[in-house]
Design a protein around this motif. Sequence first.
Motif, PDB file in Angstrom:
ATOM      1  N   VAL A 152       0.647  -1.070   0.089  1.00 46.79           N
ATOM      2  CA  VAL A 152       0.065  -0.086   0.108  1.00 46.79           C
ATOM      3  C   VAL A 152       0.913   1.315   0.028  1.00 46.79           C
ATOM      4  N   GLN A 153       2.118   1.346   0.767  1.00 42.72           N
ATOM      5  CA  GLN A 153       2.773   2.639   0.853  1.00 42.72           C
ATOM      6  C   GLN A 153       3.731   2.562  -0.252  1.00 42.72           C
ATOM      7  N   THR A 154       4.158   1.425  -0.848  1.00 44.38           N
ATOM      8  CA  THR A 154       5.226   1.526  -1.843  1.00 44.38           C
ATOM      9  C   THR A 154       4.417   0.824  -3.021  1.00 44.38           C
ATOM     10  N   ARG A 155       5.149   0.825  -4.340  1.00 50.80           N
ATOM     11  CA  ARG A 155       4.624   0.111  -5.520  1.00 50.80           C
ATOM     12  C   ARG A 155       5.030  -1.280  -5.508  1.00 50.80           C
ATOM     13  N   GLY A 156       4.064  -1.976  -6.083  1.00 49.39           N
ATOM     14  CA  GLY A 156       4.612  -3.474  -6.371  1.00 49.39           C
ATOM     15  C   GLY A 156       3.515  -4.392  -5.794  1.00 49.39           C
ATOM     16  N   THR A 157       3.273  -5.580  -6.614  1.00 49.28           N
ATOM     17  CA  THR A 157       2.481  -6.521  -6.096  1.00 49.28           C
ATOM     18  C   THR A 157       3.394  -8.027  -5.885  1.00 49.28           C
ATOM     19  N   MET A 158       3.092  -8.522  -4.628  1.00 47.44           N
ATOM     20  CA  MET A 158       3.986  -9.589  -4.180  1.00 47.44           C
ATOM     21  C   MET A 158       2.975 -11.030  -4.397  1.00 47.44           C
ATOM     22  N   PHE A 159       3.836 -12.032  -5.035  1.00 45.38           N
ATOM     23  CA  PHE A 159       3.282 -13.316  -4.954  1.00 45.38           C
ATOM     24  C   PHE A 159       3.976 -14.327  -4.334  1.00 45.38           C
ATOM     25  N   GLY A 160       3.429 -15.368  -3.619  1.00 42.51           N
ATOM     26  CA  GLY A 160       4.330 -16.177  -2.793  1.00 42.51           C
ATOM     27  C   GLY A 160       3.870 -17.520  -2.594  1.00 42.51           C
ATOM     28  N   ILE A 161       4.641 -18.719  -2.933  1.00 44.80           N
ATOM     29  CA  ILE A 161       4.365 -20.157  -2.771  1.00 44.80           C
ATOM     30  C   ILE A 161       5.101 -20.502  -1.746  1.00 44.80           C
ATOM     31  N   PHE A 162       4.474 -21.274  -0.610  1.00 48.21           N
ATOM     32  CA  PHE A 162       5.152 -21.629   0.564  1.00 48.21           C
ATOM     33  C   PHE A 162       4.899 -23.042   0.723  1.00 48.21           C
ATOM     34  N   CYS A 204       4.763 -23.711   9.751  1.00 47.47           N
ATOM     35  CA  CYS A 204       5.704 -22.765   9.465  1.00 47.47           C
ATOM     36  C   CYS A 204       5.499 -22.065   8.211  1.00 47.47           C
ATOM     37  N   ALA A 205       4.784 -22.975   7.153  1.00 48.65           N
ATOM     38  CA  ALA A 205       4.430 -22.293   6.062  1.00 48.65           C
ATOM     39  C   ALA A 205       3.190 -21.370   6.060  1.00 48.65           C
ATOM     40  N   GLN A 206       2.439 -21.658   7.162  1.00 47.11           N
ATOM     41  CA  GLN A 206       1.438 -20.737   7.584  1.00 47.11           C
ATOM     42  C   GLN A 206       1.750 -19.387   8.015  1.00 47.11           C
ATOM     43  N   ALA A 207       2.781 -19.540   9.055  1.00 43.24           N
ATOM     44  CA  ALA A 207       3.618 -18.272   9.581  1.00 43.24           C
ATOM     45  C   ALA A 207       4.262 -17.502   8.656  1.00 43.24           C
ATOM     46  N   VAL A 208       5.100 -18.047   7.768  1.00 46.08           N
ATOM     47  CA  VAL A 208       5.719 -17.570   6.693  1.00 46.08           C
ATOM     48  C   VAL A 208       4.681 -16.658   5.671  1.00 46.08           C
ATOM     49  N   SER A 209       3.635 -17.323   5.269  1.00 42.92           N
ATOM     50  CA  SER A 209       2.780 -16.898   4.157  1.00 42.92           C
ATOM     51  C   SER A 209       1.949 -15.726   4.915  1.00 42.92           C
ATOM     52  N   GLU A 210       1.631 -15.588   6.223  1.00 40.37           N
ATOM     53  CA  GLU A 210       1.075 -14.550   6.739  1.00 40.37           C
ATOM     54  C   GLU A 210       2.234 -13.214   7.006  1.00 40.37           C
ATOM     55  N   ARG A 211       3.435 -13.672   7.306  1.00 42.07           N
ATOM     56  CA  ARG A 211       4.016 -12.435   7.974  1.00 42.07           C
ATOM     57  C   ARG A 211       5.091 -12.002   6.874  1.00 42.07           C
ATOM     58  N   LEU A 212       5.744 -12.643   5.927  1.00 44.70           N
ATOM     59  CA  LEU A 212       6.853 -12.463   4.905  1.00 44.70           C
ATOM     60  C   LEU A 212       6.559 -11.078   4.262  1.00 44.70           C
ATOM     61  N   PHE A 213       5.431 -11.127   3.740  1.00 47.37           N
ATOM     62  CA  PHE A 213       5.009  -9.938   2.901  1.00 47.37           C
ATOM     63  C   PHE A 213       4.972  -8.602   3.620  1.00 47.37           C
ATOM     64  N   TYR A 214       4.845  -8.911   5.152  1.00 48.92           N
ATOM     65  CA  TYR A 214       4.841  -7.564   6.005  1.00 48.92           C
ATOM     66  C   TYR A 214       6.408  -6.971   5.962  1.00 48.92           C
ATOM     67  N   TYR A 215       7.217  -8.010   6.373  1.00 54.44           N
ATOM     68  CA  TYR A 215       8.797  -7.497   6.309  1.00 54.44           C
ATOM     69  C   TYR A 215       9.328  -6.931   4.815  1.00 54.44           C
ATOM     70  N   MET A 216       8.595  -7.603   3.965  1.00 53.37           N
ATOM     71  CA  MET A 216       9.080  -7.137   2.616  1.00 53.37           C
ATOM     72  C   MET A 216       8.700  -5.585   2.398  1.00 53.37           C
ATOM     73  N   ALA A 217       7.287  -5.193   2.697  1.00 51.24           N
ATOM     74  CA  ALA A 217       6.404  -4.203   2.548  1.00 51.24           C
ATOM     75  C   ALA A 217       7.342  -2.853   3.323  1.00 51.24           C
ATOM     76  N   VAL A 218       7.732  -3.259   4.559  1.00 54.23           N
ATOM     77  CA  VAL A 218       8.317  -2.534   5.676  1.00 54.23           C
ATOM     78  C   VAL A 218       9.789  -2.002   5.006  1.00 54.23           C
ATOM     79  N   SER A 219      10.426  -3.184   4.592  1.00 45.58           N
ATOM     80  CA  SER A 219      11.820  -2.960   3.859  1.00 45.58           C
ATOM     81  C   SER A 219      11.849  -1.970   2.778  1.00 45.58           C
ATOM     82  N   LEU A 220      10.809  -1.685   1.978  1.00 47.04           N
ATOM     83  CA  LEU A 220      10.601  -0.893   1.113  1.00 47.04           C
ATOM     84  C   LEU A 220      10.246   0.611   1.361  1.00 47.04           C
ATOM     85  N   MET A 221       9.580   0.805   2.457  1.00 48.98           N
ATOM     86  CA  MET A 221       9.128   2.026   2.852  1.00 48.98           C
ATOM     87  C   MET A 221      10.220   3.156   3.095  1.00 48.98           C
ATOM     88  N   SER A 222      10.033   4.346   2.659  1.00 46.80           N
ATOM     89  CA  SER A 222      10.841   5.341   3.016  1.00 46.80           C
ATOM     90  C   SER A 222      11.030   5.841   4.320  1.00 46.80           C
TER      91      SER A 222
END
Length: 533
Positions: free
Chosen positions: A131-141, A149-167
């Motif tokens: 939402v705060q940056t551009r881009g769409t993420m797709f993931g297979i876990f 573990c697959a459930q946790a990663v599927s729910e959490r990894l995208f948030y870490y990625m989105a935060v990493s791209l924030m200004s």
Amino acid sequence: MSSTASYRIFNFARNRIAVLRGGRRLYSRAATSRNQVKWRLFSPASLAVNDSSPHGGFALRKAYRHTSTEEEDFHLQLSPEQVSDLLRAGESSHKVLDFNSGVPNSVLRFESNQLAANSPVEDRQGVASCVQTRGTMFGIFDGHGGHACAQAVSERLFYYMAVSLMSHKTLEQMEEAMENMKPLLPILQWLKHPGDSIYKDITSVHLDHLRVYWQELLDLHMETGLSTEEALMYSFQRLDSDISLEIQAPLEDEVTKNLSLQVAFSGATACMAHVDGVHLHIANAGDCRAILGVQGDNGAWSCLPLTCDHNAWNEAELSRLKREHPESEDRTLIIDDRLLGVLLPCRAFGDVQLKWSKELQRNVLERGFDTEALNIYQFTPPHYHTPPYLTAKPEVTYHRLRPQDKFLVLASDGLWDMLDNEDVVRLVVGHLSKVGHQKPALDQRPANLGHMQSLLLQRKASGLHAADQNAATHLIRHAIGSNEYGEMEPERLAAMLTLPEDVARMYRDDITVMLNPGSSLEPYPGVTYPGVD
């Protein structure tokens, strides 16, 4: 015919299982020649081991629903319509119509499907826009040793990625909101959520760790955030580190402790795509896979692999493992094509029993956990000397999308065990061609009975009356229903779908497929899209 095929598949799968002793549990090391099981655990209560058997055989007990090997157990036959209903039960198709900062999303459509072999299914998938940056993420876990573990990663990894791209400015706003107990800025727009969260009661713990991560990013004083390559690399490794730390920290809540332990001691491989305009980045850790279907100027189709499987057949991966461990362990790093003889992928989230020291594992597990009830795998390989042996560090690749790049496929290894890259491209191309011409133009002449019958016979012969609308479903159908020559066998397909749960996993893996068909994109006027001529 169908029951006979099922009977043969059952016996073939059963006869290919080999069992190892591993502490209080038994660990299955082999499966079929086409499908290699990552983790396979059997509790002693469900198996009776025949020590006198020269092959280490075992007898199934009541823990399995089907214990008979008689052919009459498999008399369930499915009609073609029932087969299609089963295959299409998990399919979905989405159009992405939202705009981001006034620019249309470069991905306007995606299709997916999932067919379970494990019960419950251990694969997960997710699609979300930042939402705060551009881009769409797709993931297979792709989970193993359980789905936690697959459930946790599927729910959490995208948030870490989105935060990493924030200004830096956006991160400051996030931190200010937390300090003043105000609502956070929206981070993700889920387009396909991986499922109902099993962590609703402990999301505050996850948010605390995510906050520590963005605080560390703030300390870097970067105005524009990390690059996409850096964001993917750091997100994978940081989430895996947090999964490990969460169970080491003192936790009083019983639900939090048990779930954190299950996540850490199970595992998951991951393949994630980030698409921003013509910029495609892929991060892969394990043996999920991503490919592009490419059509050349001469019309010929080819496959462009975007990932490499991290397993014993990858020479670069073997070299990496040898560099990271003493020369004295060269012969024991890979045993029977598995990491330390127990795990097929050489990179994965979780699986702390291949990352922690023996002392740390013992200290954590001695905190009063009911490891038997939680189904925690405790087997320590005999050559476990210099951990960690496993890493969640991804291999990141970049590709600038071109007009000839027509579709992107991400899938768990359950698909690639059955089909190679070229098979997948061929099947997708054939599917898109059929779907694109599925509705013939109406004949302007008055139709007579003979002409109508001729049209019906033509449609029946071409199979268009039963064609899959979803490309992911089409791939799964051929993955489990094709013979060694690539020909579809209806009897085999029905047999694979009627195998009981306890037998199906011996023969195939969970299959999850996500596909972005470029031919289905609908460009807005004046806007150029990748994958659209």
